[in-house]
Write a protein that holds these residues in place. Structure first.
Motif, PDB file in Angstrom:
ATOM      1  N   ARG A  66       0.864  -1.188   0.000  1.00  0.00           N
ATOM      2  CA  ARG A  66       0.000   0.000   0.000  1.00  0.00           C
ATOM      3  C   ARG A  66       0.894   1.229   0.000  1.00  0.00           C
ATOM      4  O   ARG A  66       1.952   1.236   0.614  1.00  0.00           O
ATOM      5  CB  ARG A  66      -0.873   0.045   1.258  1.00  0.00           C
ATOM      6  CG  ARG A  66      -1.923  -1.026   1.299  1.00  0.00           C
ATOM      7  CD  ARG A  66      -2.701  -0.959   2.622  1.00  0.00           C
ATOM      8  NE  ARG A  66      -3.712  -1.994   2.641  1.00  0.00           N
ATOM      9  CZ  ARG A  66      -5.011  -1.766   2.561  1.00  0.00           C
ATOM     10  NH1 ARG A  66      -5.465  -0.532   2.474  1.00  0.00           N
ATOM     11  NH2 ARG A  66      -5.873  -2.762   2.567  1.00  0.00           N
ATOM     12  N   VAL A  67       0.392   2.264  -0.683  1.00  0.00           N
ATOM     13  CA  VAL A  67       1.144   3.513  -0.740  1.00  0.00           C
ATOM     14  C   VAL A  67       0.144   4.666  -0.811  1.00  0.00           C
ATOM     15  O   VAL A  67      -0.950   4.515  -1.353  1.00  0.00           O
ATOM     16  CB  VAL A  67       2.112   3.530  -1.954  1.00  0.00           C
ATOM     17  CG1 VAL A  67       1.368   3.458  -3.267  1.00  0.00           C
ATOM     18  CG2 VAL A  67       3.051   4.700  -1.916  1.00  0.00           C
ATOM     19  N   GLN A  68       0.532   5.785  -0.225  1.00  0.00           N
ATOM     20  CA  GLN A  68      -0.281   6.996  -0.340  1.00  0.00           C
ATOM     21  C   GLN A  68       0.440   7.967  -1.256  1.00  0.00           C
ATOM     22  O   GLN A  68       1.638   8.220  -1.091  1.00  0.00           O
ATOM     23  CB  GLN A  68      -0.522   7.621   1.033  1.00  0.00           C
ATOM     24  CG  GLN A  68      -1.439   6.768   1.887  1.00  0.00           C
ATOM     25  CD  GLN A  68      -1.881   7.484   3.141  1.00  0.00           C
ATOM     26  OE1 GLN A  68      -1.195   8.354   3.650  1.00  0.00           O
ATOM     27  NE2 GLN A  68      -3.051   7.120   3.634  1.00  0.00           N
ATOM     28  N   GLU A 120      11.434   1.848  -6.800  1.00  0.00           N
ATOM     29  CA  GLU A 120      11.969   1.706  -5.443  1.00  0.00           C
ATOM     30  C   GLU A 120      10.939   1.028  -4.531  1.00  0.00           C
ATOM     31  O   GLU A 120      11.268   0.125  -3.753  1.00  0.00           O
ATOM     32  CB  GLU A 120      12.337   3.085  -4.911  1.00  0.00           C
ATOM     33  CG  GLU A 120      12.783   3.104  -3.468  1.00  0.00           C
ATOM     34  CD  GLU A 120      13.029   4.527  -3.005  1.00  0.00           C
ATOM     35  OE1 GLU A 120      14.204   4.875  -2.807  1.00  0.00           O
ATOM     36  OE2 GLU A 120      12.048   5.278  -2.841  1.00  0.00           O
ATOM     37  N   THR A 121       9.694   1.453  -4.645  1.00  0.00           N
ATOM     38  CA  THR A 121       8.625   0.883  -3.827  1.00  0.00           C
ATOM     39  C   THR A 121       8.397  -0.586  -4.167  1.00  0.00           C
ATOM     40  O   THR A 121       8.328  -1.436  -3.273  1.00  0.00           O
ATOM     41  CB  THR A 121       7.316   1.683  -4.009  1.00  0.00           C
ATOM     42  OG1 THR A 121       7.554   3.031  -3.591  1.00  0.00           O
ATOM     43  CG2 THR A 121       6.182   1.087  -3.196  1.00  0.00           C
ATOM     44  N   LEU A 122       8.289  -0.897  -5.454  1.00  0.00           N
ATOM     45  CA  LEU A 122       8.055  -2.287  -5.863  1.00  0.00           C
ATOM     46  C   LEU A 122       9.207  -3.189  -5.445  1.00  0.00           C
ATOM     47  O   LEU A 122       8.983  -4.320  -5.002  1.00  0.00           O
ATOM     48  CB  LEU A 122       7.826  -2.374  -7.372  1.00  0.00           C
ATOM     49  CG  LEU A 122       6.543  -1.724  -7.893  1.00  0.00           C
ATOM     50  CD1 LEU A 122       6.489  -1.799  -9.412  1.00  0.00           C
ATOM     51  CD2 LEU A 122       5.310  -2.349  -7.269  1.00  0.00           C
ATOM     52  N   ARG A 123      10.433  -2.702  -5.575  1.00  0.00           N
ATOM     53  CA  ARG A 123      11.594  -3.505  -5.130  1.00  0.00           C
ATOM     54  C   ARG A 123      11.549  -3.707  -3.625  1.00  0.00           C
ATOM     55  O   ARG A 123      11.849  -4.801  -3.132  1.00  0.00           O
ATOM     56  CB  ARG A 123      12.880  -2.832  -5.567  1.00  0.00           C
ATOM     57  CG  ARG A 123      13.153  -2.981  -7.053  1.00  0.00           C
ATOM     58  CD  ARG A 123      14.506  -2.388  -7.458  1.00  0.00           C
ATOM     59  NE  ARG A 123      14.671  -2.512  -8.879  1.00  0.00           N
ATOM     60  CZ  ARG A 123      14.821  -1.483  -9.720  1.00  0.00           C
ATOM     61  NH1 ARG A 123      14.848  -0.242  -9.253  1.00  0.00           N
ATOM     62  NH2 ARG A 123      14.953  -1.691 -11.008  1.00  0.00           N
ATOM     63  N   GLY A 124      11.188  -2.672  -2.896  1.00  0.00           N
ATOM     64  CA  GLY A 124      11.105  -2.771  -1.438  1.00  0.00           C
ATOM     65  C   GLY A 124      10.067  -3.783  -0.988  1.00  0.00           C
ATOM     66  O   GLY A 124      10.209  -4.411   0.058  1.00  0.00           O
ATOM     67  N   GLY A 126       9.453  -6.452  -2.667  1.00  0.00           N
ATOM     68  CA  GLY A 126       9.821  -7.750  -3.223  1.00  0.00           C
ATOM     69  C   GLY A 126       8.935  -8.135  -4.396  1.00  0.00           C
ATOM     70  O   GLY A 126       8.815  -9.321  -4.713  1.00  0.00           O
ATOM     71  N   ALA A 127       8.331  -7.142  -5.059  1.00  0.00           N
ATOM     72  CA  ALA A 127       7.383  -7.416  -6.132  1.00  0.00           C
ATOM     73  C   ALA A 127       8.024  -7.473  -7.511  1.00  0.00           C
ATOM     74  O   ALA A 127       7.351  -7.815  -8.486  1.00  0.00           O
ATOM     75  CB  ALA A 127       6.282  -6.353  -6.135  1.00  0.00           C
ATOM     76  N   LEU A 128       9.318  -7.148  -7.600  1.00  0.00           N
ATOM     77  CA  LEU A 128      10.031  -7.236  -8.862  1.00  0.00           C
ATOM     78  C   LEU A 128      11.075  -8.342  -8.783  1.00  0.00           C
ATOM     79  O   LEU A 128      11.665  -8.561  -7.723  1.00  0.00           O
ATOM     80  CB  LEU A 128      10.745  -5.915  -9.181  1.00  0.00           C
ATOM     81  CG  LEU A 128       9.873  -4.728  -9.556  1.00  0.00           C
ATOM     82  CD1 LEU A 128      10.743  -3.508  -9.837  1.00  0.00           C
ATOM     83  CD2 LEU A 128       9.002  -5.044 -10.749  1.00  0.00           C
ATOM     84  N   PRO A 129      11.322  -9.016  -9.913  1.00  0.00           N
ATOM     85  CA  PRO A 129      12.382 -10.045  -9.899  1.00  0.00           C
ATOM     86  C   PRO A 129      13.735  -9.425  -9.581  1.00  0.00           C
ATOM     87  O   PRO A 129      13.977  -8.253  -9.906  1.00  0.00           O
ATOM     88  CB  PRO A 129      12.377 -10.602 -11.326  1.00  0.00           C
ATOM     89  CG  PRO A 129      11.141 -10.108 -11.967  1.00  0.00           C
ATOM     90  CD  PRO A 129      10.689  -8.897 -11.207  1.00  0.00           C
TER      91      PRO A 129
END
Length: 130
Positions: A66-68, A120-124, A126-129
């Motif tokens: 989740r992100v705002q 940065e958010t997606l990597r944090g 763990g959503a990106l390979p």
């Protein structure tokens, strides 16, 4: 404002991105997503947004984060879900408020101008390979 996003990876591990036609983020690349309509579930909203913006059908999986996101006089409360393609051979076609749609690999992700903190958010999460 309740919103959703879809983190869709194809079989090659490429991330589905759309270039935003409208604010917020006009001209920037992001994951498909948008506002939740009144009475709509988050899962239904994310599947609808992917279909409207890319023409792709997805199976919605678990929440990945989740992100705002502050906007012009509003805060978008975005719940992102991991999704899988119903047809792994399907290709995205931009629609609705997307003026382009692609599956982006690691090299593409580094050269595309994405919405602030997206990668940065997606990597944090763990959503990106790796």
């Amino acid at each position: 404002m309740a919103c959703v996003g879809a983190v869709v990876l194809d079989d090659a591990g490429r991330l589905l991105l759309v270039r935003r036609r409208n604010a917020p983020g006009r001209g920037l690349w992001s994951v498909p997503g948008g506002r939740v309509e009144p009475g709509e579930s988050l899962v239904a909203a994310v599947a609808r947004e992917v279909r409207e913006e890319t023409g792709l059908q997805v199976r919605v999986g678990a929440e990945v984060g989740r992100v705002q996101i502050p906007g012009d006089g509003v805060v978008y409360d975005v719940v992102d879900f991991g999704c899988t393609l119903a047809d792994p051979r399907a290709e995205p076609v931009p629609g609705d408020d997307a003026d382009a749609a692609v599956f982006a690999g690691p090299t593409d992700l580094e050269r595309l101008t994405c919405t602030p903190r997206l990668l940065e958010t997606l990597r944090g999460w763990g959503a990106l390979p790796a």
